[in-house]
Design a protein around this motif. Structure first.
Motif: not given
Length: 271
Positions: A47-56
């Motif tokens: 992912f580009e962002k840590h927030s995207a990883a956390n949503t995953a």
């Protein structure tokens, strides 16, 4: 170059394509490892962002093509509403997780109540980003003025008044194209008879699983609503045929194996 912001995904069905994974996770890149002899596949997703990883990670246990996915990470991702330099009023990472979960349900994905409660817990812990709150508060004022008159807000009026003002706001929107812009769902939703409920959903962390299902129904209904358009001769507006969409009933049925139709589905927002 692949991002170092990654999660590990296992339990991927042998029939699940790389495209389906891109649509489900909205990823930057993927290292897909095929299973042997028809066994389930696994992947490292970037992912580009840590927030995207956390949503995953929030989606851990959610099924894709009938197979529950296991989503883990070797590192802790600090989700602090990543900065952005775009011209949009807010970044996708600013959205509350409960709102993202509602989008998934509206698009036909099956999420358990456990996942929905996880989304609520994240919002309770982190709060709603100041940027997103500012955007919604601005809509409260601008939509209120269009629907109710000068110096009026959606939050300040009783629901019966909002029902009476809905037609007026819709007419103004069609004339001036206020909602023909990015994030138009929020403006339309606040202009609807359910405006106060929508505003509360996106600006308050106090909610239950039922509230996410309700918002999913509103999103699904909004997406399948026909848009008025001008006739080719320039006469009175004609109603354009809306594209097929997941019905609001199917979209929020947590007990069914609903899968989105790739021909009509916009990719979910995983941020």
């Amino acid at each position: 170059m692949s991002s170092q912001v990654t999660v590990n995904v296992s339990g991927i069905s042998p029939t699940t394509s790389e495209t389906a994974l891109h649509d489900f996770f909205r990823i930057q890149s993927i290292d897909l490892k095929p299973g042997d002899g028809g066994e389930k596949k696994s992947a490292v997703i970037h992912f580009e962002k840590h927030s995207a990883a956390n949503t995953a990670l929030m989606l851990n246990g959610g099924p894709l093509d009938g197979s529950p996915l296991t989503v883990t990470s070797d590192t802790v991702h600090h989700d602090d509403h990543d900065k952005h330099d775009g011209a949009e009023p807010f970044d996708q990472s600013d959205k509350p997780r409960a709102g993202i979960a509602a989008e998934y349900l509206a698009k036909g994905y099956k999420l358990s109540d456990h996942i929905l409660n996880r989304a609520i817990e994240i919002d309770n812990k982190q709060g709603i980003s100041k940027r997103f709150l500012s955007y919604m508060q601005g809509l409260d004022t601008s939509v209120g003025q269009r629907a109710l008159g000068p110096d009026q807000t959606i939050s300040g009026k009783v629901q019966s008044t909002l029902r009476d003002a809905h037609t007026r706001a819709k007419s103004v929107d069609e004339q001036k194209g206020y909602t023909k812009v990015a994030h138009e769902y929020y403006s339309k939703a606040l202009s609807s008879p359910f405006g106060q409920s929508v505003l509360s959903f996106y600006t308050s962390t106090s909610k239950q699983v039922f509230d996410i299902h309700e918002e999913a129904r509103r999103i699904a209904d909004q997406h399948k609503a026909p848009e008025p358009t001008r006739s080719p001769t320039g006469g009175s507006p004609a109603v354009a045929a809306s594209a097929p969409a997941v019905t609001s009933t199917d979209a929020v049925t947590s007990g069914s194996e609903v899968q989105p139709d790739p021909a009509v589905q916009a990719a979910p927002t995983v941020v």
